[in-house]
Design a protein around this motif. Structure first.
Motif, mmCIF file in Angstrom:
data_model
loop_
_atom_site.group_PDB
_atom_site.id
_atom_site.type_symbol
_atom_site.label_atom_id
_atom_site.label_comp_id
_atom_site.label_asym_id
_atom_site.label_seq_id
_atom_site.Cartn_x
_atom_site.Cartn_y
_atom_site.Cartn_z
ATOM 1 N N SER A 55 -47.064 37.443 -9.738
ATOM 2 C CA SER A 55 -45.846 37.418 -8.911
ATOM 3 C C SER A 55 -44.759 36.581 -9.580
ATOM 4 O O SER A 55 -43.576 36.937 -9.533
ATOM 5 C CB SER A 55 -46.155 36.881 -7.510
ATOM 6 O OG SER A 55 -46.680 35.565 -7.589
ATOM 7 N N ASN A 58 -43.430 38.463 -12.664
ATOM 8 C CA ASN A 58 -42.479 39.489 -12.234
ATOM 9 C C ASN A 58 -41.125 38.881 -11.878
ATOM 10 O O ASN A 58 -40.083 39.485 -12.148
ATOM 11 C CB ASN A 58 -43.047 40.296 -11.061
ATOM 12 C CG ASN A 58 -44.168 41.206 -11.497
ATOM 13 O OD1 ASN A 58 -44.238 41.638 -12.653
ATOM 14 N ND2 ASN A 58 -45.090 41.493 -10.597
ATOM 15 N N LYS A 59 -41.121 37.675 -11.314
ATOM 16 C CA LYS A 59 -39.853 36.971 -11.062
ATOM 17 C C LYS A 59 -39.145 36.677 -12.382
ATOM 18 O O LYS A 59 -37.929 36.808 -12.483
ATOM 19 C CB LYS A 59 -40.095 35.663 -10.304
ATOM 20 C CG LYS A 59 -40.421 35.821 -8.864
ATOM 21 C CD LYS A 59 -40.592 34.443 -8.232
ATOM 22 C CE LYS A 59 -41.198 34.509 -6.867
ATOM 23 N NZ LYS A 59 -41.442 33.155 -6.316
ATOM 24 N N LEU A 61 -39.428 38.386 -15.162
ATOM 25 C CA LEU A 61 -38.890 39.649 -15.652
ATOM 26 C C LEU A 61 -37.578 39.993 -14.961
ATOM 27 O O LEU A 61 -36.603 40.382 -15.610
ATOM 28 C CB LEU A 61 -39.893 40.785 -15.441
ATOM 29 C CG LEU A 61 -41.216 40.707 -16.203
ATOM 30 C CD1 LEU A 61 -42.079 41.920 -15.882
ATOM 31 C CD2 LEU A 61 -40.993 40.580 -17.691
ATOM 32 N N GLU A 62 -37.528 39.838 -13.641
ATOM 33 C CA GLU A 62 -36.343 40.225 -12.879
ATOM 34 C C GLU A 62 -35.217 39.205 -12.986
ATOM 35 O O GLU A 62 -34.069 39.570 -13.255
ATOM 36 C CB GLU A 62 -36.720 40.432 -11.411
ATOM 37 C CG GLU A 62 -37.575 41.665 -11.201
ATOM 38 C CD GLU A 62 -37.936 41.886 -9.745
ATOM 39 O OE1 GLU A 62 -37.176 41.463 -8.855
ATOM 40 O OE2 GLU A 62 -38.996 42.490 -9.497
ATOM 41 N N LYS A 63 -35.534 37.926 -12.780
ATOM 42 C CA LYS A 63 -34.488 36.902 -12.703
ATOM 43 C C LYS A 63 -33.978 36.424 -14.058
ATOM 44 O O LYS A 63 -32.825 36.030 -14.177
ATOM 45 C CB LYS A 63 -34.984 35.698 -11.902
ATOM 46 C CG LYS A 63 -35.234 36.002 -10.446
ATOM 47 C CD LYS A 63 -35.684 34.753 -9.714
ATOM 48 C CE LYS A 63 -35.861 35.017 -8.227
ATOM 49 N NZ LYS A 63 -36.160 33.768 -7.512
ATOM 50 N N SER A 66 -33.898 40.324 -16.496
ATOM 51 C CA SER A 66 -33.154 41.394 -15.803
ATOM 52 C C SER A 66 -33.794 42.767 -15.992
ATOM 53 O O SER A 66 -33.100 43.763 -16.202
ATOM 54 C CB SER A 66 -31.699 41.425 -16.262
ATOM 55 O OG SER A 66 -31.071 40.200 -15.984
ATOM 56 N N VAL A 67 -35.117 42.827 -15.931
ATOM 57 C CA VAL A 67 -35.823 44.102 -15.976
ATOM 58 C C VAL A 67 -36.804 44.184 -14.809
ATOM 59 O O VAL A 67 -37.341 43.175 -14.372
ATOM 60 C CB VAL A 67 -36.586 44.321 -17.305
ATOM 61 C CG1 VAL A 67 -35.634 44.386 -18.475
ATOM 62 C CG2 VAL A 67 -37.641 43.278 -17.541
ATOM 63 N N LYS A 68 -36.989 45.374 -14.304
ATOM 64 C CA LYS A 68 -37.971 45.595 -13.239
ATOM 65 C C LYS A 68 -39.168 46.380 -13.749
ATOM 66 O O LYS A 68 -40.209 46.395 -13.131
ATOM 67 C CB LYS A 68 -37.323 46.316 -12.066
ATOM 68 C CG LYS A 68 -36.316 45.459 -11.353
ATOM 69 C CD LYS A 68 -35.798 46.112 -10.105
ATOM 70 C CE LYS A 68 -34.797 45.183 -9.436
ATOM 71 N NZ LYS A 68 -34.377 45.661 -8.154
ATOM 72 N N ASP A 69 -39.006 47.016 -14.883
ATOM 73 C CA ASP A 69 -40.058 47.827 -15.480
ATOM 74 C C ASP A 69 -40.809 46.982 -16.508
ATOM 75 O O ASP A 69 -40.244 46.575 -17.525
ATOM 76 C CB ASP A 69 -39.434 49.053 -16.152
ATOM 77 C CG ASP A 69 -40.431 50.003 -16.756
ATOM 78 O OD1 ASP A 69 -41.650 49.679 -16.780
ATOM 79 O OD2 ASP A 69 -40.009 51.072 -17.209
ATOM 80 N N ALA A 70 -42.088 46.718 -16.258
ATOM 81 C CA ALA A 70 -42.881 45.877 -17.157
ATOM 82 C C ALA A 70 -42.953 46.445 -18.566
ATOM 83 O O ALA A 70 -43.134 45.700 -19.529
ATOM 84 C CB ALA A 70 -44.281 45.690 -16.584
#
Length: 106
Positions: A55, A58-59, A61-63, A66-70
């Motif tokens: 989790s 994934n934060k 990656l996103e924050k 700036s990607v949502k796709d691993a």
């Protein structure tokens, strides 16, 4: 260490993915193949290792990336390291964004 706990639970890590000359990451999986965590290794003269539940990865990656796709993580991480050259920029970005991690150093 999280990875010791994961290992004791019978979890396994995927292949080491090279991001730069001295930065690598790997994803940990449970017995059903579900991702449970990530380890980021800075293999320098003084090794630094960051472990986090999936989790928190994934934060990151996103924050941060700036990607949502691993599947885009490696390329995004490479770009991040090219512009954030300080040894502790990664750690600072995790802290500034409230991303939980354990740090191990040797």
């Amino acid at each position: 260490m999280l990875s010791d706990d994961w290992y004791r639970q019978g979890f396994s890590c995927g292949e080491k993915i090279q991001v730069s000359d001295f930065v690598f990451f790997k994803i940990w999986y449970d017995e059903d193949g579900k991702a449970v965590g990530a380890t980021v290794d800075f293999e320098t003269a003084n090794d630094f290792h960051y472990e986090m539940p999936i989790s928190e990865w994934n934060k990151f990656l996103e924050k941060v990336l700036s990607v949502k796709d691993a599947d885009k993580a490696t390329t995004a991480f490479q770009k991040y390291l090219a512009t954030n050259k300080g040894l502790f920029d990664f750690e600072s970005d995790l802290q500034m964004r409230g991303i939980g991690f354990q740090k191990i150093f040797f």
